[in-house]
Design a protein around this motif. Sequence first.
Motif, mmCIF file in Angstrom:
data_model
loop_
_atom_site.group_PDB
_atom_site.id
_atom_site.type_symbol
_atom_site.label_atom_id
_atom_site.label_comp_id
_atom_site.label_asym_id
_atom_site.label_seq_id
_atom_site.Cartn_x
_atom_site.Cartn_y
_atom_site.Cartn_z
ATOM 1 N N PRO A 264 7.074 0.840 -1.062
ATOM 2 C CA PRO A 264 5.899 1.063 -1.910
ATOM 3 C C PRO A 264 5.883 2.503 -2.424
ATOM 4 O O PRO A 264 6.747 3.313 -2.057
ATOM 5 C CB PRO A 264 4.745 0.801 -0.947
ATOM 6 C CG PRO A 264 5.294 1.225 0.384
ATOM 7 C CD PRO A 264 6.755 0.862 0.368
ATOM 8 N N PRO A 265 4.919 2.859 -3.258
ATOM 9 C CA PRO A 265 4.796 4.256 -3.691
ATOM 10 C C PRO A 265 4.661 5.192 -2.498
ATOM 11 O O PRO A 265 4.169 4.801 -1.430
ATOM 12 C CB PRO A 265 3.520 4.242 -4.543
ATOM 13 C CG PRO A 265 3.421 2.834 -5.043
ATOM 14 C CD PRO A 265 3.942 1.977 -3.922
ATOM 15 N N LEU A 266 5.085 6.426 -2.702
ATOM 16 C CA LEU A 266 5.129 7.422 -1.628
ATOM 17 C C LEU A 266 4.287 8.623 -2.033
ATOM 18 O O LEU A 266 4.488 9.204 -3.104
ATOM 19 C CB LEU A 266 6.583 7.838 -1.396
ATOM 20 C CG LEU A 266 6.875 8.896 -0.334
ATOM 21 C CD1 LEU A 266 6.515 8.388 1.059
ATOM 22 C CD2 LEU A 266 8.365 9.276 -0.383
ATOM 23 N N HIS A 267 3.342 9.021 -1.172
ATOM 24 C CA HIS A 267 2.495 10.186 -1.424
ATOM 25 C C HIS A 267 2.729 11.222 -0.330
ATOM 26 O O HIS A 267 2.465 10.966 0.849
ATOM 27 C CB HIS A 267 1.018 9.781 -1.459
ATOM 28 C CG HIS A 267 0.664 8.882 -2.611
ATOM 29 N ND1 HIS A 267 1.125 9.098 -3.891
ATOM 30 C CD2 HIS A 267 -0.091 7.757 -2.672
ATOM 31 C CE1 HIS A 267 0.659 8.152 -4.691
ATOM 32 N NE2 HIS A 267 -0.072 7.324 -3.974
ATOM 33 N N THR A 268 3.220 12.385 -0.718
ATOM 34 C CA THR A 268 3.586 13.424 0.259
ATOM 35 C C THR A 268 2.999 14.789 -0.122
ATOM 36 O O THR A 268 3.730 15.780 -0.222
ATOM 37 C CB THR A 268 5.117 13.534 0.354
ATOM 38 O OG1 THR A 268 5.645 13.799 -0.963
ATOM 39 C CG2 THR A 268 5.733 12.260 0.897
ATOM 40 N N PRO A 269 1.696 14.883 -0.324
ATOM 41 C CA PRO A 269 1.129 16.176 -0.739
ATOM 42 C C PRO A 269 1.320 17.274 0.296
ATOM 43 O O PRO A 269 1.444 18.458 -0.064
ATOM 44 C CB PRO A 269 -0.361 15.854 -0.947
ATOM 45 C CG PRO A 269 -0.601 14.621 -0.116
ATOM 46 C CD PRO A 269 0.668 13.840 -0.185
ATOM 47 N N ALA B 197 3.103 20.724 -0.714
ATOM 48 C CA ALA B 197 2.394 21.995 -0.578
ATOM 49 C C ALA B 197 3.222 23.027 0.171
ATOM 50 O O ALA B 197 3.058 24.241 -0.033
ATOM 51 C CB ALA B 197 1.058 21.769 0.129
ATOM 52 N N LEU B 198 4.118 22.557 1.032
ATOM 53 C CA LEU B 198 4.990 23.465 1.782
ATOM 54 C C LEU B 198 6.249 23.840 1.016
ATOM 55 O O LEU B 198 7.071 24.607 1.521
ATOM 56 C CB LEU B 198 5.377 22.817 3.116
ATOM 57 C CG LEU B 198 4.256 22.698 4.152
ATOM 58 C CD1 LEU B 198 4.699 21.837 5.324
ATOM 59 C CD2 LEU B 198 3.840 24.087 4.630
ATOM 60 N N GLY B 199 6.431 23.293 -0.185
ATOM 61 C CA GLY B 199 7.562 23.685 -1.015
ATOM 62 C C GLY B 199 8.717 22.710 -1.077
ATOM 63 O O GLY B 199 9.757 23.020 -1.679
ATOM 64 N N PHE B 200 8.579 21.528 -0.493
ATOM 65 C CA PHE B 200 9.643 20.525 -0.571
ATOM 66 C C PHE B 200 9.564 19.808 -1.923
ATOM 67 O O PHE B 200 8.480 19.628 -2.473
ATOM 68 C CB PHE B 200 9.520 19.530 0.579
ATOM 69 C CG PHE B 200 9.767 20.146 1.925
ATOM 70 C CD1 PHE B 200 11.055 20.394 2.370
ATOM 71 C CD2 PHE B 200 8.701 20.501 2.748
ATOM 72 C CE1 PHE B 200 11.285 20.971 3.605
ATOM 73 C CE2 PHE B 200 8.921 21.084 3.988
ATOM 74 C CZ PHE B 200 10.221 21.314 4.425
ATOM 75 N N THR C 189 7.414 13.722 6.055
ATOM 76 C CA THR C 189 8.107 12.820 5.152
ATOM 77 C C THR C 189 8.304 13.554 3.836
ATOM 78 O O THR C 189 7.357 14.114 3.283
ATOM 79 C CB THR C 189 7.297 11.536 4.921
ATOM 80 O OG1 THR C 189 7.136 10.857 6.173
ATOM 81 C CG2 THR C 189 7.990 10.616 3.939
ATOM 82 N N LEU C 190 9.535 13.577 3.342
ATOM 83 C CA LEU C 190 9.842 14.362 2.155
ATOM 84 C C LEU C 190 9.415 13.664 0.865
ATOM 85 O O LEU C 190 9.406 12.434 0.788
ATOM 86 C CB LEU C 190 11.342 14.627 2.085
ATOM 87 C CG LEU C 190 11.912 15.567 3.142
ATOM 88 C CD1 LEU C 190 13.416 15.716 2.961
ATOM 89 C CD2 LEU C 190 11.245 16.926 3.075
ATOM 90 N N PRO C 191 9.111 14.444 -0.172
ATOM 91 C CA PRO C 191 8.896 13.843 -1.487
ATOM 92 C C PRO C 191 10.196 13.190 -1.959
ATOM 93 O O PRO C 191 11.283 13.735 -1.754
ATOM 94 C CB PRO C 191 8.554 15.046 -2.383
ATOM 95 C CG PRO C 191 8.280 16.180 -1.459
ATOM 96 C CD PRO C 191 8.996 15.905 -0.189
ATOM 97 N N ALA D 154 0.832 -1.207 0.000
ATOM 98 C CA ALA D 154 0.000 0.000 0.000
ATOM 99 C C ALA D 154 0.860 1.249 0.000
ATOM 100 O O ALA D 154 1.910 1.294 0.654
ATOM 101 C CB ALA D 154 -0.914 -0.002 1.213
ATOM 102 N N PRO D 155 0.447 2.284 -0.735
ATOM 103 C CA PRO D 155 1.219 3.533 -0.743
ATOM 104 C C PRO D 155 1.376 4.109 0.663
ATOM 105 O O PRO D 155 0.492 3.967 1.510
ATOM 106 C CB PRO D 155 0.377 4.455 -1.623
ATOM 107 C CG PRO D 155 -0.428 3.539 -2.494
ATOM 108 C CD PRO D 155 -0.719 2.347 -1.630
ATOM 109 N N VAL D 156 2.502 4.761 0.878
ATOM 110 C CA VAL D 156 2.773 5.406 2.160
ATOM 111 C C VAL D 156 2.308 6.851 2.093
ATOM 112 O O VAL D 156 2.609 7.582 1.138
ATOM 113 C CB VAL D 156 4.278 5.348 2.489
ATOM 114 C CG1 VAL D 156 4.623 6.249 3.666
ATOM 115 C CG2 VAL D 156 4.693 3.910 2.780
ATOM 116 N N ASP D 157 1.572 7.268 3.117
ATOM 117 C CA ASP D 157 1.132 8.654 3.213
ATOM 118 C C ASP D 157 1.086 9.052 4.677
ATOM 119 O O ASP D 157 1.630 8.347 5.543
ATOM 120 C CB ASP D 157 -0.224 8.860 2.535
ATOM 121 C CG ASP D 157 -1.333 7.975 3.115
ATOM 122 O OD1 ASP D 157 -1.229 7.558 4.296
ATOM 123 O OD2 ASP D 157 -2.310 7.693 2.393
ATOM 124 N N ALA D 158 0.448 10.170 4.970
ATOM 125 C CA ALA D 158 0.452 10.709 6.336
ATOM 126 C C ALA D 158 -0.254 9.794 7.328
ATOM 127 O O ALA D 158 -0.063 9.940 8.543
ATOM 128 C CB ALA D 158 -0.198 12.089 6.344
#
Length: 305
Positions: free
Chosen positions: A276-281, A285-288, A233-235, A126-130
């Motif tokens: 897995p895929p990484l989602h870091t919106p 959004a903060l500019g990373f 978590t950084l993009p 499963a993708p990793v997110d917050a």
Amino acid sequence: MTRYLVTGAAGFVGRNLVDALLERLTPGDELTLLDREVGARHPRVRAVEGDLSEEAVLEAVLAERPGVVFHLASVPGALAEREYALGRRVNVDATLDLFGGLADRTRPPTVVYASSVAVYGTLGAAPVDARTPLQPQLSYGTHKRMMELALEDFSRRGELRGVALRLPGIVARPGLASGFGSAFMSDVIRSLAAGEPYICPVSPGATAWWMSASRAAGNLLHAASLATPGTLTLPALHLSVGQVVAALGGLFGADRPALVTYRPDEGTEAVFGRSPPLHTPEAEALGFRHDGTAAGLVQAALRAH
């Protein structure tokens, strides 16, 4: 005038961060570098050499009351697992002492802490997110999570402005030996760029989160400008080893992929090669930012030192 402190300044990420920071210093700014061996490289640089876990060294770096601190010093994953007492002394005890020594409710300094994606531990498909649970499987990841919480608590109390960044695999570290279990990520890039054969301990389908040292340095510097403390978590680029090898072939010649011999080690691949895929919106959004493409990653990684 701003007083900066970089711990772990002679390390791989530290060296690249210091170079980027020196380009941004304005008249009156001061920079203190801490590591076992540093050597002053600039008129406005103060070098403190020693181990942060030593009381005299901690007192020396706190003497100038830095306003912005980049805390990179740590014992890396594989080494921290082999030598638990050393890892705890540096990654936990010395870090807590640093945070406590910096704490100031009147003028809370900004602390950018280099955490790690090791806080996630073993992941599924499963993708990793917050919302992904944090279940570190190594002492290193546990140490990093403990210090994220400590920094959040100091920030809650108004004593620090802490930003913890979970760094992915940073490339391309020089040399073929390190305390990092993910060393293959750098080794394959360095070896193929030099036209040298490489025995890879993971399969071509092994996936990881990749970031160049220059991009990591830029993200660390950006973190110091954030108005709100927190843990992020950084993009990062989600790439297989095969994709990185193909990018190297595209940049250096079609013969380069054939230089790799794959001899997968199940333990290494299970921990470091199944991301897995990484989602870091939130971070985006903060500019990373990440490195953009596999080719862009390789080119930036080879500029690192």
